[in-house]
Motif scaffolding. Structure first.
Motif, short mmCIF file in Angstrom:
data_model
loop_
_atom_site.label_atom_id
_atom_site.label_comp_id
_atom_site.label_asym_id
_atom_site.label_seq_id
_atom_site.Cartn_x
_atom_site.Cartn_y
_atom_site.Cartn_z
N LEU A 121 0.18 8.51 2.52
CA LEU A 121 0.46 9.67 1.68
C LEU A 121 1.83 9.58 1.04
O LEU A 121 2.01 9.95 -0.13
CB LEU A 121 0.36 10.96 2.51
CG LEU A 121 -1.03 11.38 2.99
CD1 LEU A 121 -0.93 12.66 3.80
CD2 LEU A 121 -1.99 11.54 1.82
N GLU A 122 2.82 9.08 1.78
CA GLU A 122 4.16 8.95 1.22
C GLU A 122 4.19 7.92 0.10
O GLU A 122 4.83 8.15 -0.94
CB GLU A 122 5.14 8.57 2.33
CG GLU A 122 5.39 9.71 3.30
CD GLU A 122 6.08 9.30 4.58
OE1 GLU A 122 6.29 10.17 5.45
OE2 GLU A 122 6.42 8.10 4.73
N ALA A 123 3.51 6.79 0.27
CA ALA A 123 3.45 5.79 -0.79
C ALA A 123 2.70 6.32 -2.00
O ALA A 123 3.08 6.06 -3.15
CB ALA A 123 2.81 4.51 -0.27
N ILE A 130 -1.06 0.75 -3.64
CA ILE A 130 -1.24 0.65 -2.19
C ILE A 130 -2.44 -0.22 -1.89
O ILE A 130 -3.52 -0.02 -2.46
CB ILE A 130 -1.46 2.04 -1.57
CG1 ILE A 130 -0.32 2.99 -1.93
CG2 ILE A 130 -1.62 1.95 -0.05
CD1 ILE A 130 -0.70 4.44 -1.84
N VAL A 131 -2.25 -1.17 -0.99
CA VAL A 131 -3.35 -1.96 -0.45
C VAL A 131 -3.45 -1.60 1.02
O VAL A 131 -2.49 -1.80 1.78
CB VAL A 131 -3.14 -3.47 -0.65
CG1 VAL A 131 -4.29 -4.25 -0.01
CG2 VAL A 131 -3.03 -3.80 -2.13
N ALA A 132 -4.59 -1.07 1.42
CA ALA A 132 -4.73 -0.55 2.77
C ALA A 132 -6.05 -0.99 3.38
O ALA A 132 -7.03 -1.23 2.68
CB ALA A 132 -4.66 0.98 2.76
N SER A 133 -6.05 -1.07 4.69
CA SER A 133 -7.31 -1.26 5.41
C SER A 133 -8.11 0.03 5.34
O SER A 133 -7.55 1.12 5.16
CB SER A 133 -7.02 -1.61 6.87
OG SER A 133 -6.38 -0.51 7.51
N PRO A 134 -9.43 -0.05 5.49
CA PRO A 134 -10.22 1.18 5.54
C PRO A 134 -9.76 2.13 6.64
O PRO A 134 -9.79 3.35 6.46
CB PRO A 134 -11.65 0.67 5.78
CG PRO A 134 -11.65 -0.71 5.21
CD PRO A 134 -10.28 -1.26 5.50
N GLU A 135 -9.31 1.57 7.76
CA GLU A 135 -8.84 2.42 8.86
C GLU A 135 -7.62 3.23 8.45
O GLU A 135 -7.50 4.41 8.81
CB GLU A 135 -8.50 1.55 10.08
CG GLU A 135 -9.70 0.89 10.75
CD GLU A 135 -10.09 -0.43 10.11
OE1 GLU A 135 -10.95 -1.12 10.69
OE2 GLU A 135 -9.56 -0.78 9.03
#
Length: 206
Positions: A121-123, A130-135
């Motif tokens: 949320l901060e990013a 943002i590149v994130a895992s599904p988790e």
């Protein structure tokens, strides 16, 4: 009464996490940043997984790529990464916003996540790609894959997403702008509290 039951999720202070008011980073900006308390086992696991399974391929494709691990109390297995293969371990910083705001990409490669991730949320509020895992993205349902966020479930997917964004600054900027707009609409604290207030009859107080 049943009609007064609802749920509210975590939020973010979008006035504070705002690229327009964030101080400049007083050193060279990293390409990729991870933020979080570095004595938390899920963050340690995420960083070590990223270093072991993702970072070598990124360095092979882009030898000058840099990665900043920003967070307090990193254990020895994290601090020993400092200075290796373009990695910087900062330890505690006075203000995390300049690091998020200066980086080209924020990563959240958590394999184990509980609840909505503040770091995501901060990013988003800081208008970062943002590149994130599904988790790591669990619960942030308004952020669409390929629009406000890039989801990557495997090392190859994460490498591909990061290289794609680094190769296209316009795409990375568009992702970040969409992420901030999504945050302003759905995840700022006053938006969450408005939903709460709507369930209170006149005269009710917290």
């Amino acid at each position: 009464r049943p009609e007064r039951l609802d749920w509210w999720m975590n939020g973010v202070d979008t006035d504070y996490f705002n690229p327009a008011v964030t101080p400049a980073l007083d050193q060279e900006a990293p390409d990729v940043v991870f933020t979080g308390a570095m004595d938390y086992w899920a963050n340690i696991d995420a960083v070590m997984w990223f270093k072991t399974h993702v970072w070598p391929s990124l360095r092979a494709a882009k030898p000058d790529i840099t990665f900043a691990i920003v967070g307090a109390r990193p254990p020895a297995q994290i601090t020993k990464l400092d200075g290796q293969d373009g990695i910087l371990v900062t330890g505690r910083v006075e203000d995390v916003r300049p690091w998020i705001g200066a980086a080209k990409i924020s990563v959240a490669p958590l394999r184990i996540a509980r609840g909505v991730q503040n770091k995501v949320l901060e990013a988003m509020a800081m208008a970062r790609a943002i590149v994130a895992s599904p988790e790591a993205a669990t619960g942030i349902d308004a952020a669409r894959d390929g629009v406000e966020i890039d989801l990557a479930a495997t090392p190859d997917e994460m490498v591909g997403a990061i290289l794609n964004l680094l190769a296209s600054p316009q795409k990375a900027t568009a992702r970040g702008e969409a992420a901030r707009a999504c945050t302003l609409k759905n995840y700022r604290w006053d938006a969450q509290l408005q939903r709460f207030a709507a369930h209170l009859p006149p005269g009710d107080f917290l």
